[in-house]
Design a protein around this motif. Structure first.
Motif, PDB file in Angstrom:
ATOM      1  N   SER A 367       0.881  -1.163   0.000  1.00 52.54           N
ATOM      2  CA  SER A 367       0.000   0.000   0.000  1.00 52.54           C
ATOM      3  C   SER A 367       0.916   1.210   0.000  1.00 52.54           C
ATOM      4  O   SER A 367       1.992   1.167   0.621  1.00 52.54           O
ATOM      5  N   ILE A 368       0.519   2.260  -0.692  1.00 55.38           N
ATOM      6  CA  ILE A 368       1.329   3.488  -0.655  1.00 55.38           C
ATOM      7  C   ILE A 368       0.525   4.555   0.074  1.00 55.38           C
ATOM      8  O   ILE A 368      -0.605   4.886  -0.309  1.00 55.38           O
ATOM      9  N   LEU A 369       1.124   5.070   1.155  1.00 53.34           N
ATOM     10  CA  LEU A 369       0.470   6.124   1.936  1.00 53.34           C
ATOM     11  C   LEU A 369       1.212   7.422   1.682  1.00 53.34           C
ATOM     12  O   LEU A 369       2.445   7.434   1.592  1.00 53.34           O
ATOM     13  N   SER A 370       0.457   8.511   1.556  1.00 52.35           N
ATOM     14  CA  SER A 370       1.125   9.792   1.317  1.00 52.35           C
ATOM     15  C   SER A 370       0.953  10.682   2.530  1.00 52.35           C
ATOM     16  O   SER A 370       0.032  10.482   3.336  1.00 52.35           O
ATOM     17  N   LYS A 371       1.811  11.703   2.639  1.00 51.24           N
ATOM     18  CA  LYS A 371       1.711  12.604   3.793  1.00 51.24           C
ATOM     19  C   LYS A 371       0.416  13.406   3.743  1.00 51.24           C
ATOM     20  O   LYS A 371      -0.005  13.967   4.745  1.00 51.24           O
ATOM     21  N   ASN A 372      -0.229  13.455   2.552  1.00 48.16           N
ATOM     22  CA  ASN A 372      -1.522  14.152   2.449  1.00 48.16           C
ATOM     23  C   ASN A 372      -2.695  13.284   2.888  1.00 48.16           C
ATOM     24  O   ASN A 372      -3.848  13.665   2.727  1.00 48.16           O
ATOM     25  N   GLY A 373      -2.387  12.112   3.382  1.00 46.13           N
ATOM     26  CA  GLY A 373      -3.448  11.258   3.918  1.00 46.13           C
ATOM     27  C   GLY A 373      -4.074  10.320   2.897  1.00 46.13           C
ATOM     28  O   GLY A 373      -5.057   9.642   3.193  1.00 46.13           O
ATOM     29  N   GLU A 374      -3.509  10.274   1.672  1.00 47.67           N
ATOM     30  CA  GLU A 374      -4.080   9.352   0.687  1.00 47.67           C
ATOM     31  C   GLU A 374      -3.498   7.958   0.884  1.00 47.67           C
ATOM     32  O   GLU A 374      -2.375   7.805   1.347  1.00 47.67           O
ATOM     33  N   GLU A 376      -3.314   4.099  -1.243  1.00 44.26           N
ATOM     34  CA  GLU A 376      -3.662   3.279  -2.412  1.00 44.26           C
ATOM     35  C   GLU A 376      -3.174   1.855  -2.156  1.00 44.26           C
ATOM     36  O   GLU A 376      -2.004   1.660  -1.772  1.00 44.26           O
ATOM     37  N   ASP A 377      -4.057   0.884  -2.338  1.00 43.05           N
ATOM     38  CA  ASP A 377      -3.687  -0.530  -2.126  1.00 43.05           C
ATOM     39  C   ASP A 377      -3.461  -1.203  -3.470  1.00 43.05           C
ATOM     40  O   ASP A 377      -4.211  -0.974  -4.413  1.00 43.05           O
ATOM     41  N   PHE A 378      -2.462  -2.051  -3.530  1.00 38.17           N
ATOM     42  CA  PHE A 378      -2.154  -2.774  -4.770  1.00 38.17           C
ATOM     43  C   PHE A 378      -2.229  -4.275  -4.502  1.00 38.17           C
ATOM     44  O   PHE A 378      -1.895  -4.719  -3.405  1.00 38.17           O
ATOM     45  N   PRO A 379      -2.605  -5.067  -5.513  1.00 37.16           N
ATOM     46  CA  PRO A 379      -2.619  -6.527  -5.314  1.00 37.16           C
ATOM     47  C   PRO A 379      -1.206  -7.115  -5.355  1.00 37.16           C
ATOM     48  O   PRO A 379      -0.250  -6.399  -5.682  1.00 37.16           O
ATOM     49  N   LEU A 380      -1.096  -8.394  -5.061  1.00 36.51           N
ATOM     50  CA  LEU A 380       0.196  -9.089  -5.116  1.00 36.51           C
ATOM     51  C   LEU A 380       0.717  -9.077  -6.555  1.00 36.51           C
ATOM     52  O   LEU A 380       0.002  -9.453  -7.485  1.00 36.51           O
ATOM     53  N   LYS A 381       1.956  -8.617  -6.724  1.00 29.60           N
ATOM     54  CA  LYS A 381       2.540  -8.522  -8.073  1.00 29.60           C
ATOM     55  C   LYS A 381       4.015  -8.867  -7.987  1.00 29.60           C
ATOM     56  O   LYS A 381       4.592  -8.932  -6.895  1.00 29.60           O
ATOM     57  N   SER A 382       4.664  -9.013  -9.148  1.00 27.53           N
ATOM     58  CA  SER A 382       6.111  -9.216  -9.145  1.00 27.53           C
ATOM     59  C   SER A 382       6.764  -7.916  -8.665  1.00 27.53           C
ATOM     60  O   SER A 382       6.193  -6.834  -8.818  1.00 27.53           O
TER      61      SER A 382
END
Ligand code: CTP
Length: 396
Positions: A367-374, A376-382
């Motif tokens: 998951s990528i979290l930003s300092k602006n509070g966003e 985003e979740d990603f599925p299992l990938k290479s």
């Protein structure tokens, strides 16, 4: 426009699809590129050098020497001249020679001397394409950093329908255009990446380490480099190789060495991605001699290592700063705390609770979290695909 003045070496081998290489050469020329054709001897059985030199305005290179005057053709010069080498069509035999360094024709010597990225468009019958030997050779070529343009399915020269047909020239052309476009997206950026574990010496033969393989950091370095960035990769002890010439690699062992190298490099960077699994502690006093077994309990005093991310967070001027968090519990809130404490712009979270994520695996789930509070979740990938997602997200 993007191909204007680009130098392309187009390799042609002995396949029925060789006739399509003429259309490909023409598309490159019309887009403003300079094209140098290098053919294997059997390529000439399928399409004449006269056609190709008329299209490109350059003599076709096929032999090591010109027979009548003994002029030597320098594959080394071609390797330096090119911005891209593309072998289309590439037969099973050429793939095998490329994978194994069998330099018995001008095309293979040019390939082996090539300093530019290499793309390969295989063309062969479906059984040949499906043979384990071809599969293995393609995997080897990928491991050298070569880009494979997968063949299409359709009717083959044998009239059998299946996978093996060289991709159409227009498609290959589009592929090349988007390759050069992608190469420019980070072309002015300098990016620092830390990767791998650190080893903290206990005595001359022992250390404190961790299971980090460095794969995620190396994939990020290759992804940034493929988009034209100049990457400084500070790597702990790992058994991985870097492929792109855009990567300047500094090998270190301990957290202290990684800290010094990072702090020195950071001021001239545009961004830093801190992927290394840095040891939080080191032994207070390293033993000069190998510690002997006494049979008694043993105490070792550990002291904290410096925090590279926190230090760069303090030094940060306009740089984008990205950290990682590998958590086992309260994942999201721990990651957010880390991002704030270290003054990061983004934190990439992976959880040890997800199978296939984290250390040693070839895959990751983030998951990528930003300092602006966003978030985003990603599925299992290479890890290669994960690197692609991370770079898209942080530089968009
Ligand atoms: N990091 C760093 N230098 C350190 C420790 C960590 O640069 N000495 C970076 C890592 O590369 C990562 C981020 O900080 O990008 C978070 O690492 P992590 O080990 O999860 O954080 P810690 O602050 O050590 O927290 P924990 O108590 O969970 O170990």
């Amino acid at each position: 426009m993007i191909l204007e003045n680009k130098h392309i070496v187009l390799g042609i081998t002995g396949s029925i699809a060789a006739y399509k290489a003429a259309s490909l050469a023409r598309l490159f020329i019309k887009a403003g590129a300079e094209v140098q054709i290098v053919m294997t001897p059997s390529g000439k059985e399928f399409i004449t050098p006269v056609t190709l030199s008329a299209l490109t305005g350059k003599p076709v290179v096929s032999e090591f020497f010109t027979a009548n005057d003994g002029t030597w053709h320098s594959h080394v010069d071609l390797g330096l001249w090119a911005d891209l080498m593309i072998i289309a069509p590439a037969t099973a035999s050429t793939l095998g020679k490329m994978a194994n360094g069998i330099a018995d024709n001008m095309l293979i010597t040019t390939y082996l001397s090539m300093k530019a990225p290499v793309m390969i468009a295989p063309a062969m019958d479906l059984d040949m394409f499906a043979h384990p030997s071809t599969t293995r050779n393609i995997e080897m070529l990928k491991s050298y950093g070569n880009i494979i343009i997968e063949p299409a399915s359709g009717e083959l020269a044998s009239h059998i329908v299946g996978k093996g047909r060289m991709e159409e020239p227009e498609k290959i052309f589009e592929y090349v255009v988007s390759f050069f476009e992608k190469q420019q997206t980070l072309s002015k950026k300098k990016i620092l990446i830390t990767a791998g574990p650190t080893y903290e010496k206990i005595d001359p033969v022992r250390f404190i380490g961790n299971y980090s393989s460095g794969k995620m950091g190396f994939a990020l370095a290759e992804e940034c480099a493929s988009r034209g960035a100049k990457v400084t990769l500070i790597a702990g002890p790992v058994s991985l190789e870097t492929k792109s010439p855009n990567i300047h690699r500094i090998d270190v062992e301990s957290a202290e060495e990684m800290f010094e190298a990072s702090v020195e490099a950071f001021p001239s960077m545009d961004a830093a991605i801190l992927c290394a699994a840095v040891a939080d502690y080191k032994v207070k006093e390293q033993a000069k001699e190998k510690i002997k077994r006494t049979g008694d309990e043993m105490n070792m005093l550990l002291i904290p290592n410096k925090d590279i991310a926190a230090q760069l967070g303090q030094m940060k001027n306009k740089q984008l700063l990205v950290g990682f968090a590998l958590e086992t519990n309260d994942e999201e809130s721990n990651a957010i705390k880390k991002m704030e404490k270290k003054n990061l712009d983004f934190i990439v979270l992976n959880s040890l609770n997800d199978t296939g994520a984290g250390f040693q695996h070839d895959t990751n789930k983030i998951s990528i979290l930003s300092k602006n509070g966003e978030k985003e979740d990603f599925p299992l990938k290479s890890k290669k695909e994960v690197a692609f997602d991370i770079i898209n997200r942080i530089f968009n």
